[in-house]
Design a protein around this motif. Structure first.
Motif, PDB file in Angstrom:
ATOM      1  N   GLY A 116      42.540  38.515  48.981  1.00 46.27           N
ATOM      2  CA  GLY A 116      42.810  37.594  47.890  1.00 46.27           C
ATOM      3  C   GLY A 116      44.200  37.008  48.001  1.00 46.27           C
ATOM      4  O   GLY A 116      44.399  35.806  47.784  1.00 46.27           O
ATOM      5  N   LEU A 117      45.168  37.841  48.355  1.00 49.92           N
ATOM      6  CA  LEU A 117      46.548  37.376  48.501  1.00 49.92           C
ATOM      7  C   LEU A 117      46.677  36.354  49.617  1.00 49.92           C
ATOM      8  O   LEU A 117      47.352  35.323  49.466  1.00 49.92           O
ATOM      9  CB  LEU A 117      47.466  38.567  48.762  1.00 49.92           C
ATOM     10  N   GLU A 118      46.007  36.615  50.740  1.00 52.05           N
ATOM     11  CA  GLU A 118      46.063  35.671  51.866  1.00 52.05           C
ATOM     12  C   GLU A 118      45.405  34.344  51.505  1.00 52.05           C
ATOM     13  O   GLU A 118      45.851  33.277  51.940  1.00 52.05           O
ATOM     14  CB  GLU A 118      45.393  36.292  53.095  1.00 52.05           C
ATOM     15  N   ASN A 119      44.347  34.400  50.708  1.00 49.72           N
ATOM     16  CA  ASN A 119      43.723  33.162  50.238  1.00 49.72           C
ATOM     17  C   ASN A 119      44.708  32.334  49.428  1.00 49.72           C
ATOM     18  O   ASN A 119      44.828  31.116  49.620  1.00 49.72           O
ATOM     19  CB  ASN A 119      42.487  33.482  49.392  1.00 49.72           C
ATOM     20  N   LEU A 120      45.423  32.990  48.520  1.00 52.86           N
ATOM     21  CA  LEU A 120      46.387  32.272  47.686  1.00 52.86           C
ATOM     22  C   LEU A 120      47.532  31.709  48.524  1.00 52.86           C
ATOM     23  O   LEU A 120      48.007  30.593  48.270  1.00 52.86           O
ATOM     24  CB  LEU A 120      46.922  33.194  46.591  1.00 52.86           C
ATOM     25  N   LYS A 121      47.955  32.445  49.536  1.00 58.29           N
ATOM     26  CA  LYS A 121      49.031  31.959  50.402  1.00 58.29           C
ATOM     27  C   LYS A 121      48.578  30.737  51.203  1.00 58.29           C
ATOM     28  O   LYS A 121      49.354  29.800  51.413  1.00 58.29           O
ATOM     29  CB  LYS A 121      49.496  33.067  51.343  1.00 58.29           C
ATOM     30  N   GLN A 122      47.325  30.751  51.655  1.00 60.39           N
ATOM     31  CA  GLN A 122      46.790  29.594  52.379  1.00 60.39           C
ATOM     32  C   GLN A 122      46.797  28.359  51.482  1.00 60.39           C
ATOM     33  O   GLN A 122      47.190  27.267  51.898  1.00 60.39           O
ATOM     34  CB  GLN A 122      45.357  29.882  52.855  1.00 60.39           C
ATOM     35  N   THR A 162      56.108  29.200  45.012  1.00 58.33           N
ATOM     36  CA  THR A 162      56.904  30.342  45.454  1.00 58.33           C
ATOM     37  C   THR A 162      56.105  31.639  45.376  1.00 58.33           C
ATOM     38  O   THR A 162      54.998  31.675  44.818  1.00 58.33           O
ATOM     39  CB  THR A 162      58.150  30.486  44.567  1.00 58.33           C
ATOM     40  N   THR A 163      56.684  32.697  45.932  1.00 56.94           N
ATOM     41  CA  THR A 163      56.065  34.020  45.832  1.00 56.94           C
ATOM     42  C   THR A 163      55.928  34.435  44.374  1.00 56.94           C
ATOM     43  O   THR A 163      54.939  35.070  43.979  1.00 56.94           O
ATOM     44  CB  THR A 163      56.915  35.058  46.585  1.00 56.94           C
ATOM     45  N   GLU A 164      56.916  34.054  43.563  1.00 55.76           N
ATOM     46  CA  GLU A 164      56.859  34.360  42.130  1.00 55.76           C
ATOM     47  C   GLU A 164      55.667  33.677  41.463  1.00 55.76           C
ATOM     48  O   GLU A 164      55.029  34.241  40.565  1.00 55.76           O
ATOM     49  CB  GLU A 164      58.159  33.928  41.436  1.00 55.76           C
ATOM     50  N   ASP A 165      55.366  32.458  41.911  1.00 54.06           N
ATOM     51  CA  ASP A 165      54.200  31.752  41.362  1.00 54.06           C
ATOM     52  C   ASP A 165      52.910  32.495  41.691  1.00 54.06           C
ATOM     53  O   ASP A 165      52.008  32.612  40.846  1.00 54.06           O
ATOM     54  CB  ASP A 165      54.129  30.328  41.920  1.00 54.06           C
ATOM     55  N   LYS A 175      48.773  38.254  38.219  1.00 53.38           N
ATOM     56  CA  LYS A 175      48.879  39.042  36.988  1.00 53.38           C
ATOM     57  C   LYS A 175      48.102  38.390  35.858  1.00 53.38           C
ATOM     58  O   LYS A 175      47.432  39.075  35.075  1.00 53.38           O
ATOM     59  CB  LYS A 175      50.355  39.194  36.606  1.00 53.38           C
ATOM     60  N   LEU A 176      48.162  37.076  35.799  1.00 55.64           N
ATOM     61  CA  LEU A 176      47.502  36.345  34.723  1.00 55.64           C
ATOM     62  C   LEU A 176      45.999  36.597  34.712  1.00 55.64           C
ATOM     63  O   LEU A 176      45.388  36.751  33.652  1.00 55.64           O
ATOM     64  CB  LEU A 176      47.785  34.847  34.854  1.00 55.64           C
ATOM     65  N   LEU A 217      45.297  27.664  39.174  1.00 52.82           N
ATOM     66  CA  LEU A 217      46.478  27.735  38.313  1.00 52.82           C
ATOM     67  C   LEU A 217      47.785  27.807  39.092  1.00 52.82           C
ATOM     68  O   LEU A 217      48.869  27.757  38.494  1.00 52.82           O
ATOM     69  CB  LEU A 217      46.377  28.965  37.405  1.00 52.82           C
ATOM     70  N   LEU A 218      47.698  27.915  40.404  1.00 54.91           N
ATOM     71  CA  LEU A 218      48.868  28.215  41.221  1.00 54.91           C
ATOM     72  C   LEU A 218      49.981  27.177  41.091  1.00 54.91           C
ATOM     73  O   LEU A 218      51.164  27.513  41.081  1.00 54.91           O
ATOM     74  CB  LEU A 218      48.432  28.359  42.683  1.00 54.91           C
ATOM     75  N   HIS A 219      49.620  25.915  40.980  1.00 59.22           N
ATOM     76  CA  HIS A 219      50.647  24.862  40.936  1.00 59.22           C
ATOM     77  C   HIS A 219      51.033  24.477  39.499  1.00 59.22           C
ATOM     78  O   HIS A 219      51.596  23.409  39.262  1.00 59.22           O
ATOM     79  CB  HIS A 219      50.167  23.624  41.696  1.00 59.22           C
TER      80      HIS A 219
END
Length: 309
Positions: A97-103, A112-115, A121-122, A150-152
């Motif tokens: 899941g994390l790699e998907n979000l990074k892609q 950012t990583t904070e985003d 968490k949300l 929601l990432l952006h």
């Protein structure tokens, strides 16, 4: 029109494919910080409208504005304000899941990583975000798709059938996330779904589209007025005296298990109660049955629905 009040404005939207007019003069507005239900029978034009809003297809004519920006002339800027899941979220199953979000983050500017940590968490995926997506349940995939949308930090979120295929627990999770986004983040959320009972719990307002036109926009909580017909049940004694009164007043009723049921506007009930008391008829309760969203939807989308204002 007050651009501070509305996040999304759709005005006189039309879409023609070949000789067929899919969308015919559609118009509605979505307020900031509200969950707006977008309802309609199959083929009504819901998905076509959503695809035009998010820039996946071009309107034949009409106007779409996101936070005051015209999607036709300011598309790049307007799209930065929109997050969307149209049908099922597209994910890489062999990545975590994390790699998907990074892609996905690499396709956007300034994420950012904070985003990433914020959206994880949300949507409540902290404990599973490093697992491969192929191991996710359908509900977890939907949550990851929501995190991606929601990432952006969009101000308008559009979800087409976000609870499709979920079990009751997963549906409740997604509903709670959507309500929280609107309340805590001030986000405008447009939701399209066939689950009308769920939409009634989730939405602040809803609009019903039929044959490419918006035929009704209502507030979920106050969609009936004192002048609208409603069902009222009277628990009264003696029943025979009450039956005599309703017959004299030519008020149609149903009698079952000592309960009298009538259909009338709510503002007529106090007068009926006063008349019954004058006849020494005891009234133990009067219960008003609220018309459900499903009932209103079916009423508006049947063959005569277009004539209802």
């Amino acid at each position: 029109m007050d651009e501070q009040l509305y996040s999304l404005e759709v005005n006189d939207l039309k879409k023609t494919i070949g000789k067929r007019q899919i969308i015919n003069g559609l118009g509605f507005q979505v307020k900031k910080g509200e969950v707006f239900g977008f309802l309609g029978p199959n083929g009504a034009g819901k998905t076509t409208t959503i695809r035009m809003i998010v820039g996946l297809t071009t309107p034949t004519s009409g106007d779409i504005r996101v936070l005051g920006m015209n999607v036709a002339t300011e598309r790049a800027e307007a799209m930065k304000k929109i997050g969307a899941i149209v049908e099922n979220p597209e994910l890489y199953p062999f990545l975590s899941g994390l790699e998907n979000l990074k892609q996905y983050a690499r396709m956007q500017q300034g994420i950012t990583t904070e985003d990433i940590n914020r959206v994880v968490k949300l949507v409540g995926l902290e404990n599973r975000i490093k697992d491969k997506v192929k191991k996710y349940s359908l509900g977890m995939r939907q949550r990851l798709g929501l995190a991606q949308a929601l990432l952006h930090k969009p101000e308008v979120l559009i979800l087409d059938e976000p609870t499709n295929g979920l079990d009751p627990a997963g549906i409740r999770e997604i509903r709670d996330y959507i309500r929280r986004l609107a309340k805590e983040e001030g986000m405008s959320v447009i939701v399209s779904s066939h689950l009308l009972a769920e939409m009634e719990l989730m939405c602040d307002r809803f609009g019903i589209i039929k044959n490419g036109r918006m035929i009704r926009v209502e507030d979920v909580k106050t969609s009936t007025t004192d002048k609208d017909e409603a069902i009222h049940q009277f628990d009264i004694y003696p029943v025979d005296a009450a039956v005599k009164y309703f017959n004299e007043q030519q008020i149609s009723f149903d009698l079952k298990d000592s309960m009298l049921t009538i259909s009338c506007p709510p503002n007529k009930v106090p007068g009926i109660v006063r008349d019954l008391v004058k006849r020494d008829i005891d009234i133990y309760s009067v219960i008003k049955s609220k018309q459900s969203l499903e009932e209103r939807f079916l009423e508006l989308t049947d063959d005569g629905g277009e004539g209802i204002a």
